[in-house]
Design a protein around this motif. Sequence first.
Motif, PDB file in Angstrom:
ATOM      1  N   VAL A   1      53.670  51.136  36.816  1.00 15.45           N
ATOM      2  CA  VAL A   1      54.082  50.202  37.377  1.00 15.45           C
ATOM      3  C   VAL A   1      53.797  48.799  37.257  1.00 15.45           C
ATOM      4  O   VAL A   1      53.833  47.736  36.585  1.00 15.45           O
ATOM      5  N   LEU A   2      52.375  48.301  38.023  1.00 14.01           N
ATOM      6  CA  LEU A   2      51.402  47.301  37.545  1.00 14.01           C
ATOM      7  C   LEU A   2      50.831  46.776  36.413  1.00 14.01           C
ATOM      8  O   LEU A   2      50.223  46.207  36.649  1.00 14.01           O
ATOM      9  N   TYR A   3      49.937  48.503  36.364  1.00  5.80           N
ATOM     10  CA  TYR A   3      49.060  48.544  35.718  1.00  5.80           C
ATOM     11  C   TYR A   3      48.884  48.014  34.228  1.00  5.80           C
ATOM     12  O   TYR A   3      48.742  47.214  33.590  1.00  5.80           O
ATOM     13  N   PRO A   4      50.411  48.229  33.675  1.00  4.43           N
ATOM     14  CA  PRO A   4      50.685  47.699  32.137  1.00  4.43           C
ATOM     15  C   PRO A   4      51.667  46.217  33.017  1.00  4.43           C
ATOM     16  O   PRO A   4      51.850  45.677  31.483  1.00  4.43           O
TER      17      PRO A   4
ATOM     18  N   HIS B   1      43.056  46.782  38.542  1.00  5.58           N
ATOM     19  CA  HIS B   1      42.180  46.002  37.346  1.00  5.58           C
ATOM     20  C   HIS B   1      40.862  45.908  38.889  1.00  5.58           C
ATOM     21  O   HIS B   1      41.323  44.987  39.505  1.00  5.58           O
ATOM     22  N   VAL B   2      39.802  46.983  38.429  1.00  3.52           N
ATOM     23  CA  VAL B   2      38.091  46.293  38.954  1.00  3.52           C
ATOM     24  C   VAL B   2      38.018  45.532  37.583  1.00  3.52           C
ATOM     25  O   VAL B   2      37.454  46.524  36.853  1.00  3.52           O
ATOM     26  N   TYR B   3      37.377  44.239  37.639  1.00  2.00           N
ATOM     27  CA  TYR B   3      36.821  43.900  36.608  1.00  2.00           C
ATOM     28  C   TYR B   3      35.113  44.230  36.833  1.00  2.00           C
ATOM     29  O   TYR B   3      34.998  42.682  37.885  1.00  2.00           O
ATOM     30  N   ILE B   4      34.676  44.569  36.523  1.00  2.00           N
ATOM     31  CA  ILE B   4      33.018  44.831  37.290  1.00  2.00           C
ATOM     32  C   ILE B   4      32.512  43.958  35.162  1.00  2.00           C
ATOM     33  O   ILE B   4      32.673  44.719  34.963  1.00  2.00           O
TER      34      ILE B   4
END
Length: 299
Positions: free
Chosen positions: A30-33, A104-107
Motif C-alpha cells: 500500500v505505502l511503497y508505491p 524506503h531507506v535512502y542509504i
Amino acid sequence: MENTYSKHRVDPWLVFIAIVGLITFAGYFVLYPQTLFKPGERMFDTGYNLGLAGGIMMLVLLLYPLRKRVRYFHNWGPLPIWFRWHMVLGILGPLTIIFHSTYHVYIPYFHPNGSPNAAVAMLSMLIVSASGTFGRFFYTKIHHGLYGHLATVNEIRAELDQSENVKYLFVFAPEVEMALEDFRARAENYAKQPKIRIANFVAIGFQARKLSWSLSREVRHILRTQAKTQHYSEAQRADMEKKVHDYRESIESYLKAMRNVAQFGTYERMFSWWHIFHIPLVYMMVFSALYHVYAVHAY
C-alpha cells in the motif's frame, strides 16, 4: 501435578507478532508505491505525524529502564505492566516509523539524496526491535511466565522435587524408570558445567522431547498389551486409556522439570550476554533518532 504440555494455550505474544507481521507485509504493497506523502514532506502532515507518533512511542518505551532502576519511579505502577508496554511499544513504534518512511531507506552510498542520519536511525531502530524480540525468548526461560519474578535454580529444583515421585509410578515398566533416572543424571551433570556447551545444551532439549515421545509410547504399549492378554472389559479399557494419558503427562512434566534445571544456567548467561549487546544499540538508536529529528527541523 500441573502439566504445561497439556495446556494447548496460544501465546498472546506470538499472536501479536503474527498480526503485526501481516500488517507490515500488507503495508508494503500500500505505502511503497503511493505518492500521497513522503517522509520529508508535510502534505497533509501524514508522513510527519507518523514519524512523530513512532518517535513518541520509542521514547515512552525507554521509561521502562527508569521504572526498573531509578528509585524515584519504583512506586509508579507494577513492573510487569511496564514491561508489557515496553515490549508492545517496541514493536508498534518501529512499525509506525516504517510507515513514516514508506518502506524506503535512502542509504547515501546507494542513493544520491540519501540522509546518513535517517539511514542510521532506521537501521538502529530495526536492529534494536529485532534484538528486543529475540531477548524476550531468553527472558521467558529464566522467569516464571513472561511477567513473573526472576526464577532461581532452587525454585526450579522445587518444581523438580514435586515431580520426584514420577519415576516410581512406573514399577511395571523398569525400562521407563531406568531411562528417567538416566536422563536425570545427565541433566544434573550438565547443570553443573561452568561453561556453555552449545552441543550439550541443544542435545538435552532434543533428548527430553525424544524421551517424552518414546517413553509415552512404551508405557502405552505395555498397558495395551496387558489389557489384551488379560481380556479387559470395555470399562477396564477406558480406565486403562485414562491411565495412559496420566502417565504421559507425568513423563512430560518430569522431563520438562529436569530440562529446565539443566538449561537454566545457560539461558541466564545468554540473557546476560544479550543485555550487553542490546544496551549499546539502544543508545545508538536514541542518539541517531534525536539527531534525525534535529536535522529535519533545522534543514
